[in-house]
Scaffold this motif. Structure first.
Motif, mmCIF file in Angstrom:
data_model
loop_
_atom_site.group_PDB
_atom_site.id
_atom_site.type_symbol
_atom_site.label_atom_id
_atom_site.label_comp_id
_atom_site.label_asym_id
_atom_site.label_seq_id
_atom_site.Cartn_x
_atom_site.Cartn_y
_atom_site.Cartn_z
ATOM 1 N N GLU A 70 163.629 33.817 -119.748
ATOM 2 C CA GLU A 70 163.853 34.796 -119.312
ATOM 3 C C GLU A 70 165.359 34.729 -118.851
ATOM 4 N N ASP A 71 165.510 33.871 -117.926
ATOM 5 C CA ASP A 71 166.877 33.734 -117.352
ATOM 6 C C ASP A 71 168.104 33.467 -118.383
ATOM 7 N N LYS A 72 167.584 32.519 -119.258
ATOM 8 C CA LYS A 72 168.505 32.446 -120.543
ATOM 9 C C LYS A 72 169.048 33.762 -121.267
ATOM 10 N N LYS A 73 167.865 34.585 -121.577
ATOM 11 C CA LYS A 73 167.999 35.799 -122.231
ATOM 12 C C LYS A 73 168.755 36.723 -121.542
ATOM 13 N N SER A 74 168.861 36.779 -120.090
ATOM 14 C CA SER A 74 169.667 37.620 -119.252
ATOM 15 C C SER A 74 170.885 37.026 -119.374
ATOM 16 N N GLN A 75 171.313 35.804 -119.136
ATOM 17 C CA GLN A 75 172.443 35.539 -119.299
ATOM 18 C C GLN A 75 173.330 35.822 -120.665
ATOM 19 N N ILE A 76 172.541 35.575 -121.783
ATOM 20 C CA ILE A 76 173.042 35.700 -123.141
ATOM 21 C C ILE A 76 173.202 37.340 -123.185
ATOM 22 N N ASP A 77 172.345 38.082 -122.594
ATOM 23 C CA ASP A 77 172.511 39.485 -122.740
ATOM 24 C C ASP A 77 173.751 40.094 -121.966
ATOM 25 N N ALA A 78 174.257 39.319 -120.972
ATOM 26 C CA ALA A 78 175.399 39.901 -120.382
ATOM 27 C C ALA A 78 176.607 39.383 -121.004
ATOM 28 N N VAL A 79 176.344 38.238 -121.621
ATOM 29 C CA VAL A 79 177.656 37.701 -122.609
ATOM 30 C C VAL A 79 177.640 38.823 -123.695
ATOM 31 N N THR A 80 176.666 39.173 -124.404
ATOM 32 C CA THR A 80 176.567 39.965 -125.316
ATOM 33 C C THR A 80 177.163 41.295 -125.259
ATOM 34 N N ASP A 82 179.309 42.027 -122.624
ATOM 35 C CA ASP A 82 180.843 41.982 -122.517
ATOM 36 C C ASP A 82 181.520 41.777 -123.785
#
Length: 174
Positions: A70-80, A82
Protein backbone atom coordinates in the motif's frame (compact mmCIF):
# COMPACT_ATOMS: atom_id res chain seq x y z
CA UNK A 1 10.06 20.71 -87.57
CA UNK A 2 9.55 23.88 -85.55
CA UNK A 3 5.88 23.82 -86.47
CA UNK A 4 5.50 20.22 -85.21
CA UNK A 5 7.34 21.05 -81.97
CA UNK A 6 5.19 24.15 -81.47
CA UNK A 7 2.02 22.16 -82.13
CA UNK A 8 3.10 19.46 -79.67
CA UNK A 9 3.86 22.06 -77.01
CA UNK A 10 0.51 23.76 -77.62
CA UNK A 11 -1.35 20.43 -77.36
CA UNK A 12 0.58 19.51 -74.23
CA UNK A 13 -0.30 22.90 -72.75
CA UNK A 14 -3.97 22.47 -73.60
CA UNK A 15 -4.01 19.03 -71.99
CA UNK A 16 -2.04 20.08 -68.91
CA UNK A 17 -3.92 23.30 -68.16
CA UNK A 18 -7.22 21.64 -67.20
CA UNK A 19 -5.30 19.15 -65.06
CA UNK A 20 -3.46 21.93 -63.27
CA UNK A 21 -6.71 23.83 -62.80
CA UNK A 22 -8.25 20.75 -61.19
CA UNK A 23 -5.23 20.39 -58.96
CA UNK A 24 -5.55 23.87 -57.48
CA UNK A 25 -4.76 23.85 -53.78
CA UNK A 26 -7.62 24.61 -51.43
CA UNK A 27 -8.04 28.19 -50.28
CA UNK A 28 -7.85 29.24 -46.64
CA UNK A 29 -11.54 30.13 -46.72
CA UNK A 30 -12.56 26.69 -48.01
CA UNK A 31 -10.38 24.92 -45.44
CA UNK A 32 -11.87 27.09 -42.69
CA UNK A 33 -15.34 26.11 -43.92
CA UNK A 34 -14.47 22.40 -44.12
CA UNK A 35 -13.01 22.35 -40.60
CA UNK A 36 -16.08 24.23 -39.33
CA UNK A 37 -18.68 21.93 -40.94
CA UNK A 38 -16.80 18.83 -39.76
CA UNK A 39 -16.51 20.31 -36.26
CA UNK A 40 -12.83 19.39 -36.28
CA UNK A 41 -11.91 21.77 -33.45
CA UNK A 42 -14.59 20.30 -31.18
CA UNK A 43 -13.65 16.73 -32.10
CA UNK A 44 -9.99 17.41 -31.31
CA UNK A 45 -10.86 18.98 -27.95
CA UNK A 46 -13.19 16.10 -27.07
CA UNK A 47 -10.52 13.58 -28.00
CA UNK A 48 -7.93 15.31 -25.81
CA UNK A 49 -10.35 15.40 -22.88
CA UNK A 50 -10.97 11.64 -23.22
CA UNK A 51 -7.30 10.65 -23.24
CA UNK A 52 -6.48 11.69 -19.66
CA UNK A 53 -9.09 9.49 -17.94
CA UNK A 54 -8.05 6.59 -20.17
CA UNK A 55 -4.43 7.06 -19.12
CA UNK A 56 -5.43 7.32 -15.47
CA UNK A 57 -7.48 4.11 -15.69
CA UNK A 58 -4.69 2.29 -17.49
CA UNK A 59 -2.15 3.37 -14.87
CA UNK A 60 -4.49 2.39 -12.03
CA UNK A 61 -5.00 -1.03 -13.60
CA UNK A 62 -1.26 -1.54 -14.00
CA UNK A 63 -0.74 -0.47 -10.39
CA UNK A 64 -3.42 -2.89 -9.20
CA UNK A 65 -1.86 -5.77 -11.11
CA UNK A 66 1.64 -4.99 -9.77
CA UNK A 67 0.96 -6.52 -6.33
CA UNK A 68 2.74 -3.70 -4.51
CA UNK A 69 2.49 -2.73 -0.87
CA UNK A 70 0.00 0.00 0.00
CA UNK A 71 2.91 2.34 0.75
CA UNK A 72 4.43 1.79 -2.71
CA UNK A 73 1.00 2.14 -4.35
CA UNK A 74 0.55 5.44 -2.53
CA UNK A 75 3.92 6.70 -3.74
CA UNK A 76 3.27 5.61 -7.30
CA UNK A 77 -0.21 7.16 -7.15
CA UNK A 78 1.38 10.51 -6.20
CA UNK A 79 3.83 10.20 -9.11
CA UNK A 80 0.96 9.30 -11.44
CA UNK A 81 -1.11 12.30 -10.37
CA UNK A 82 1.88 14.62 -10.83
CA UNK A 83 2.57 13.13 -14.25
CA UNK A 84 -1.07 13.50 -15.34
CA UNK A 85 -1.05 17.16 -14.31
CA UNK A 86 2.09 17.77 -16.38
CA UNK A 87 0.68 15.69 -19.22
CA UNK A 88 -2.49 17.78 -19.26
CA UNK A 89 -0.53 21.04 -19.43
CA UNK A 90 1.72 19.76 -22.22
CA UNK A 91 -1.17 18.38 -24.26
CA UNK A 92 -3.23 21.55 -23.88
CA UNK A 93 -0.28 23.55 -25.20
CA UNK A 94 0.83 21.23 -28.00
CA UNK A 95 -2.66 20.28 -29.17
CA UNK A 96 -4.34 23.63 -28.82
CA UNK A 97 -6.40 24.60 -31.84
CA UNK A 98 -4.08 27.53 -32.54
CA UNK A 99 -1.11 25.15 -32.63
CA UNK A 100 -2.82 22.46 -34.73
CA UNK A 101 -4.73 24.52 -37.26
CA UNK A 102 -1.74 25.63 -39.39
CA UNK A 103 -0.47 22.05 -39.50
CA UNK A 104 -3.91 20.76 -40.51
CA UNK A 105 -4.12 23.39 -43.27
CA UNK A 106 -0.73 22.23 -44.56
CA UNK A 107 -1.76 18.57 -44.55
CA UNK A 108 -5.10 19.26 -46.23
CA UNK A 109 -3.33 21.32 -48.91
CA UNK A 110 -0.81 18.53 -49.54
CA UNK A 111 -3.51 15.89 -49.91
CA UNK A 112 -6.68 17.57 -51.19
CA UNK A 113 -7.50 19.79 -54.14
CA UNK A 114 -9.92 22.69 -54.10
CA UNK A 115 -12.45 20.55 -55.98
CA UNK A 116 -12.22 17.80 -53.36
CA UNK A 117 -12.58 20.24 -50.48
CA UNK A 118 -15.61 21.77 -52.18
CA UNK A 119 -17.12 18.28 -52.54
CA UNK A 120 -16.44 17.50 -48.88
CA UNK A 121 -18.02 20.76 -47.79
CA UNK A 122 -21.10 19.98 -49.88
CA UNK A 123 -21.31 16.52 -48.30
CA UNK A 124 -20.81 17.67 -44.72
CA UNK A 125 -23.36 20.46 -45.14
CA UNK A 126 -25.93 17.92 -46.35
CA UNK A 127 -28.25 16.17 -43.86
CA UNK A 128 -26.27 12.90 -44.23
CA UNK A 129 -22.99 14.73 -43.71
CA UNK A 130 -24.31 16.53 -40.62
CA UNK A 131 -25.59 13.23 -39.24
CA UNK A 132 -22.21 11.62 -39.89
CA UNK A 133 -20.41 14.47 -38.14
CA UNK A 134 -22.64 14.19 -35.09
CA UNK A 135 -22.03 10.43 -34.91
CA UNK A 136 -18.27 10.64 -35.40
CA UNK A 137 -17.37 10.85 -31.68
CA UNK A 138 -19.34 7.67 -30.96
CA UNK A 139 -17.74 5.93 -33.96
CA UNK A 140 -14.28 6.93 -32.77
CA UNK A 141 -14.96 5.85 -29.17
CA UNK A 142 -16.29 2.47 -30.27
CA UNK A 143 -13.34 2.02 -32.64
CA UNK A 144 -10.94 2.69 -29.78
CA UNK A 145 -12.80 0.20 -27.57
CA UNK A 146 -12.60 -2.51 -30.24
CA UNK A 147 -8.89 -1.84 -30.69
CA UNK A 148 -8.19 -1.86 -26.95
CA UNK A 149 -9.98 -5.18 -26.54
CA UNK A 150 -7.49 -6.74 -28.95
CA UNK A 151 -4.38 -5.46 -27.18
CA UNK A 152 -4.09 -8.17 -24.48
CA UNK A 153 -4.25 -10.92 -27.13
CA UNK A 154 -1.77 -9.03 -29.28
CA UNK A 155 0.67 -8.70 -26.37
CA UNK A 156 0.39 -12.43 -25.55
CA UNK A 157 1.00 -13.37 -29.18
CA UNK A 158 3.98 -11.01 -29.43
CA UNK A 159 5.48 -12.43 -26.23
CA UNK A 160 4.98 -15.99 -27.53
CA UNK A 161 6.58 -15.04 -30.86
CA UNK A 162 9.54 -13.48 -29.03
CA UNK A 163 9.99 -16.58 -26.86
CA UNK A 164 9.84 -18.77 -29.98
CA UNK A 165 12.39 -16.56 -31.78
CA UNK A 166 14.69 -16.69 -28.76
CA UNK A 167 14.33 -20.47 -28.56
CA UNK A 168 15.03 -20.95 -32.27
CA UNK A 169 17.89 -18.50 -32.54
CA UNK A 170 19.54 -18.70 -29.14
CA UNK A 171 18.50 -22.13 -27.98
CA UNK A 172 16.88 -20.75 -24.82
CA UNK A 173 13.68 -22.03 -23.23
CA UNK A 174 12.51 -18.63 -21.98
Amino acid sequence: MKKIASTCLLLLGLIACPMMAHAAPPSDASLERLLAVTQTEKLMKDMIVQIEPMLKNMMAQMLEEANLSEDKKSQIDAVTNDFLKQYSEIVQKEFSWDALKPDLFKVYREVLTQEEVDGLIAFYESPVGQSTTSKMPALMAKSVDVTQQRIPSLIQQMQAAMRESLRKNLGKNE
